[in-house]
Write a protein that holds these residues in place. Structure first.
Motif, PDB file in Angstrom:
ATOM      1  N   THR A 149      -1.440  -9.867   7.661  1.00  0.00           N
ATOM      2  CA  THR A 149      -1.768  -8.748   6.782  1.00  0.00           C
ATOM      3  C   THR A 149      -2.024  -9.325   5.389  1.00  0.00           C
ATOM      4  OG1 THR A 149       0.410  -8.215   5.836  1.00  0.00           O
ATOM      5  CG2 THR A 149      -0.035  -7.413   8.066  1.00  0.00           C
ATOM      6  N   PRO A 150      -2.662  -8.567   4.496  1.00  0.00           N
ATOM      7  CA  PRO A 150      -2.941  -9.097   3.156  1.00  0.00           C
ATOM      8  C   PRO A 150      -1.699  -9.457   2.358  1.00  0.00           C
ATOM      9  CG  PRO A 150      -4.330  -7.194   3.618  1.00  0.00           C
ATOM     10  CD  PRO A 150      -3.341  -7.270   4.727  1.00  0.00           C
ATOM     11  N   ASP A 151      -0.556  -8.828   2.661  1.00  0.00           N
ATOM     12  CA  ASP A 151       0.650  -9.034   1.855  1.00  0.00           C
ATOM     13  C   ASP A 151       1.773  -9.747   2.604  1.00  0.00           C
ATOM     14  OD1 ASP A 151      -0.410  -7.629  -0.403  1.00  0.00           O
ATOM     15  OD2 ASP A 151      -0.013  -5.742   0.641  1.00  0.00           O
ATOM     16  N   MET A 152       1.483 -10.399   3.736  1.00  0.00           N
ATOM     17  CA  MET A 152       2.549 -11.053   4.494  1.00  0.00           C
ATOM     18  C   MET A 152       3.101 -12.272   3.770  1.00  0.00           C
ATOM     19  SD  MET A 152       3.857  -9.715   7.082  1.00  0.00           S
ATOM     20  CE  MET A 152       4.731 -11.133   7.741  1.00  0.00           C
ATOM     21  N   GLY A 153       2.276 -12.982   3.029  1.00  0.00           N
ATOM     22  CA  GLY A 153       2.775 -14.144   2.289  1.00  0.00           C
ATOM     23  C   GLY A 153       2.349 -15.454   2.904  1.00  0.00           C
ATOM     24  N   TRP A 154       3.300 -16.388   3.009  1.00  0.00           N
ATOM     25  CA  TRP A 154       3.014 -17.737   3.499  1.00  0.00           C
ATOM     26  C   TRP A 154       4.043 -18.149   4.551  1.00  0.00           C
ATOM     27  CZ3 TRP A 154       2.822 -16.024  -1.405  1.00  0.00           C
ATOM     28  CH2 TRP A 154       1.609 -16.165  -2.100  1.00  0.00           C
ATOM     29  N   ARG A 155       3.570 -18.850   5.569  1.00  0.00           N
ATOM     30  CA  ARG A 155       4.442 -19.445   6.573  1.00  0.00           C
ATOM     31  C   ARG A 155       4.664 -20.895   6.182  1.00  0.00           C
ATOM     32  NH1 ARG A 155       6.663 -15.809  10.244  1.00  0.00           N
ATOM     33  NH2 ARG A 155       7.270 -16.829  12.194  1.00  0.00           N
ATOM     34  N   TYR A 175      10.228 -21.002   7.495  1.00  0.00           N
ATOM     35  CA  TYR A 175      10.479 -20.059   6.410  1.00  0.00           C
ATOM     36  C   TYR A 175       9.286 -19.118   6.253  1.00  0.00           C
ATOM     37  CZ  TYR A 175      14.534 -22.627   4.557  1.00  0.00           C
ATOM     38  OH  TYR A 175      15.757 -23.213   4.383  1.00  0.00           O
ATOM     39  N   GLN A 176       9.555 -17.964   5.646  1.00  0.00           N
ATOM     40  CA  GLN A 176       8.494 -17.081   5.175  1.00  0.00           C
ATOM     41  C   GLN A 176       8.689 -16.879   3.683  1.00  0.00           C
ATOM     42  OE1 GLN A 176       6.214 -15.974   7.374  1.00  0.00           O
ATOM     43  NE2 GLN A 176       5.002 -14.573   6.143  1.00  0.00           N
ATOM     44  N   VAL A 177       7.594 -16.981   2.927  1.00  0.00           N
ATOM     45  CA  VAL A 177       7.610 -16.715   1.490  1.00  0.00           C
ATOM     46  C   VAL A 177       6.649 -15.567   1.221  1.00  0.00           C
ATOM     47  CG1 VAL A 177       7.111 -17.654  -0.799  1.00  0.00           C
ATOM     48  CG2 VAL A 177       8.152 -19.119   0.951  1.00  0.00           C
ATOM     49  N   TRP A 178       7.072 -14.613   0.400  1.00  0.00           N
ATOM     50  CA  TRP A 178       6.205 -13.476   0.090  1.00  0.00           C
ATOM     51  C   TRP A 178       6.505 -12.965  -1.319  1.00  0.00           C
ATOM     52  CZ3 TRP A 178      10.622 -13.166   2.979  1.00  0.00           C
ATOM     53  CH2 TRP A 178      11.574 -12.206   2.605  1.00  0.00           C
ATOM     54  N   GLY A 179       5.621 -12.124  -1.809  1.00  0.00           N
ATOM     55  CA  GLY A 179       5.814 -11.523  -3.121  1.00  0.00           C
ATOM     56  C   GLY A 179       4.546 -11.588  -3.949  1.00  0.00           C
ATOM     57  N   PRO A 223       0.837  -1.200   0.000  1.00  0.00           N
ATOM     58  CA  PRO A 223       0.000   0.000   0.000  1.00  0.00           C
ATOM     59  C   PRO A 223       0.869   1.246   0.000  1.00  0.00           C
ATOM     60  CG  PRO A 223      -0.765  -1.593   1.614  1.00  0.00           C
ATOM     61  CD  PRO A 223       0.552  -2.094   1.115  1.00  0.00           C
ATOM     62  N   PHE A 224       0.382   2.338  -0.617  1.00  0.00           N
ATOM     63  CA  PHE A 224       1.196   3.551  -0.768  1.00  0.00           C
ATOM     64  C   PHE A 224       1.714   4.068   0.561  1.00  0.00           C
ATOM     65  CE2 PHE A 224       1.528   8.190  -0.807  1.00  0.00           C
ATOM     66  CZ  PHE A 224       2.496   8.342  -1.785  1.00  0.00           C
ATOM     67  N   THR A 225       0.881   3.969   1.611  1.00  0.00           N
ATOM     68  CA  THR A 225       1.299   4.524   2.892  1.00  0.00           C
ATOM     69  C   THR A 225       2.442   3.761   3.504  1.00  0.00           C
ATOM     70  OG1 THR A 225      -0.402   3.187   3.978  1.00  0.00           O
ATOM     71  CG2 THR A 225      -0.955   5.466   3.431  1.00  0.00           C
ATOM     72  N   LEU A 226       2.730   2.550   3.012  1.00  0.00           N
ATOM     73  CA  LEU A 226       3.836   1.769   3.551  1.00  0.00           C
ATOM     74  C   LEU A 226       4.858   1.435   2.468  1.00  0.00           C
ATOM     75  CD1 LEU A 226       2.105  -0.712   5.983  1.00  0.00           C
ATOM     76  CD2 LEU A 226       3.472   1.287   6.531  1.00  0.00           C
ATOM     77  N   ARG A 227       4.828   2.156   1.349  1.00  0.00           N
ATOM     78  CA  ARG A 227       5.730   1.825   0.255  1.00  0.00           C
ATOM     79  C   ARG A 227       7.165   2.168   0.627  1.00  0.00           C
ATOM     80  NH1 ARG A 227       3.332   3.701  -5.076  1.00  0.00           N
ATOM     81  NH2 ARG A 227       1.855   2.148  -4.335  1.00  0.00           N
ATOM     82  N   ALA A 228       8.090   1.281   0.316  1.00  0.00           N
ATOM     83  CA  ALA A 228       9.485   1.479   0.684  1.00  0.00           C
ATOM     84  C   ALA A 228      10.345   1.527  -0.563  1.00  0.00           C
ATOM     85  CB  ALA A 228       9.951   0.346   1.591  1.00  0.00           C
TER      86      ALA A 228
END
Length: 374
Positions: A176-182, A149-153, A17-22
C-alpha cells in the motif's frame, strides 16, 4: 535507539486516508519522531542459492523475477529495489503462502532470501522441493541468522545509512502507499537509523490491519485462499504479463474476466449496530472479545411486518469469515454484495454480524481501503 513513547502512533495514524483513519487512547506526551519500526515475529527466512535459482523461482511464483535477475547479471545494486512481494500457488491456483523475496547482491552466485510465515514455512519448502528436479541450487533455513523489521511513518528513510551496514537490506514495501519499508538485518542487530524509534509488536499489527493488508497463514489460508480474493493483485504481488508459473491459469482467467465477488477487508467491531459513515476507529482499551479465527460472518436482514401486523423473524445469510484482529479491529473476507446491502444508507438496513469467543453478538462495519483500484 530511542525509546518508545506514548504518542508514537499519532503521526502515522493522521497520515492515513480518511476512510481508514484510526484514533487511539494514548497518553499526551509530545513526540518529535515521525518514523517507527518494530521487529516482526514469527517470520522464517530460507536461502535459495545457486546458478538456476532465478529460473526456478520464475516458474514457481506469481511475480516476475526479471528485475532481480538483471541486478545479478549486471552486478548493479541499488538499495530499495532489491526485493518484492509475491506468492506461491499450487496447481489449482490456491495460495500456498505469501512471501517477500530479498536479493543478496554480495553473494558469489545468485542468492535470495525467501521470507515466510514460520507456521507454514516447512510445509511450503516441502511443496517447493517437488518442483526442483535437477535445478542447480540449494535451499537452507537461515532464520537463526536474520531478523525482519517493518519501518513506517512520515518522511523518507535514508537508504545511504545502509552503506555502513553491508549485511542489512531494506526496500520500499509497496503493498500500500503507506506501508513503509521492509528491513532485514543480521540476528540481534538493531535498526541502523537513529530517527526510527522502536515500537512494540502490536503496533505493526495495528498498522497493517488499519491499512487492510493481510499477511501470513492466518489471513491467507494455505492451500485454500485465492490470490485475488486475498488482494494480492492490489498489493502488487501478481504479475499478469509474465510467462507461465504454477497456478497461473486460474489466476489469469479470474483477473481478465473480472469475477472477484469477495475480498479481504478491514473491519471494526461493536456491540451495537454501527453508523454507516463513521471512519475506522481503533480502541486499544476495549473489552470486546474478538471472534475465533474463521468465525462465520452473516448478513442479518431485519424482519418486516406482514398483513396481520406480526413481525417476521430476522433472516441471516453467510457473508464471509473473520480472519484475524486486535483490539476492536480486524480483517475479514466478505462478499461485496452483502457489504453493499449492509451499507445501503437506508434507515432500516441489514447488518453484518458474527459471534465473539464469549458468545456475544458483534456487529461489523467493513471498509474499502482507498488504495484499492477502482
Amino acid at each position: 535507539m530511542n525509546q518508545p513513547n506514548s504518542r508514537m502512533l499519532r503521526s502515522w495514524v493522521s497520515s492515513m486516508p480518511f476512510t481508514l483513519r484510526a484514533t487511539h487512547r494514548l497518553l499526551s506526551t509530545a513526540s518529535t519522531h515521525s518514523l517507527y519500526g518494530c521487529r516482526i515475529p514469527h517470520r522464517a527466512l530460507y536461502e535459495f542459492k545457486g546458478r538456476d535459482v532465478m529460473k526456478y523461482l520464475q516458474g514457481c511464483m506469481s511475480k516476475n523475477v526479471q528485475s532481480l535477475e538483471e541486478c545479478v547479471m549486471s552486478q548493479s545494486f541499488k538499495q530499495g529495489q532489491n526485493a518484492f512481494y509475491t506468492s506461491f500457488l499450487n496447481p489449482q491456483g490456491r495460495v500456498m503462502a505469501d512471501a517477500f523475496v530479498h536479493l543478496i547482491p554480495t553473494a558469489q552466485e545468485p542468492c535470495v532470501l525467501i521470507e515466510l510465515d514460520d507456521t507454514i514455512s516447512e510445509d511450503l519448502i516441502t511443496f517447493l522441493r517437488r518442483f526442483k528436479l535437477r535445478s542447480k541450487f540449494q535451499i537452507n533455513n537461515v532464520s537463526s541468522q536474520w531478523d525482519v523489521y517493518q519501518v513506517w511513518g512520515k518522511g523518507p528513510l535514508d537508504m545511504t545509512v545502509l552503506r555502513t551496514q553491508p549485511a542489512s537490506y531494506a526496500f520500499k514495501d509497496i503493498r500500500t502507499p503507506d506501508m513503509g519499508w521492509r528491513v532485514v538485518v543480521p540476528k540481534g542487530r538493531a535498526l541502523p537509523w537513529k530517527n526510527v524509534i522502536t515500537a512494540p509488536d502490536a503496533d505493526y499489527t495495528i498498522h497493517r490491519i488499519s491499512q487492510g493488508v493481510p499477511e501470513g497463514a492466518q489471513d491467507i489460508h494455505m492451500g485454500s485462499s485465492l490470490p485475488l480474493e486475498s488482494c494480492l493483485d492490489y498489493m502488487h504481488g501478481v504479475d499478469f504479463h509474465k510467462g507461465c508459473y504454477i497456478g497461473q491459469e486460474l489466476t489469469a482467467r479470474t483477473y481478465f474476466t473480472g469475477l472477484v465477488r469477495k475480498r479481504i477487508m478491514p473491519v471494526s467491531f461493536s456491540t451495537e449496530p454501527p453508523q454507516l459513515t463513521r471512519p475506522l476507529k481503533i480502541d486499544n482499551c476495549t473489552n470486546i472479545q474478538l471472534p475465533d479465527p474463521d468465525a462465520d460472518v452473516h448478513l442479518k436482514e431485519p424482519g418486516s411486518l406482514g398483513s396481520n401486523e406480526t413481525s417476521k423473524p430476522s433472516r441471516s445469510r453467510s457473508a464471509g469469515k473473520f480472519l484475524s484482529g486486535i483490539h476492536n479491529i480486524g480483517l475479514a473476507i466478505l462478499r461485496f454484495e452483502h457489504v453493499d446491502k449492509a451499507q445501503n444508507g437506508e434507515a432500516v438496513h441489514p447488518n453484518l454480524v458474527t459471534e465473539a469467543s464469549d458468545g456475544t453478538t458483534l456487529y461489523l462495519h467493513a471498509f474499502r481501503p482507498s488504495w484499492w483500484k477502482q
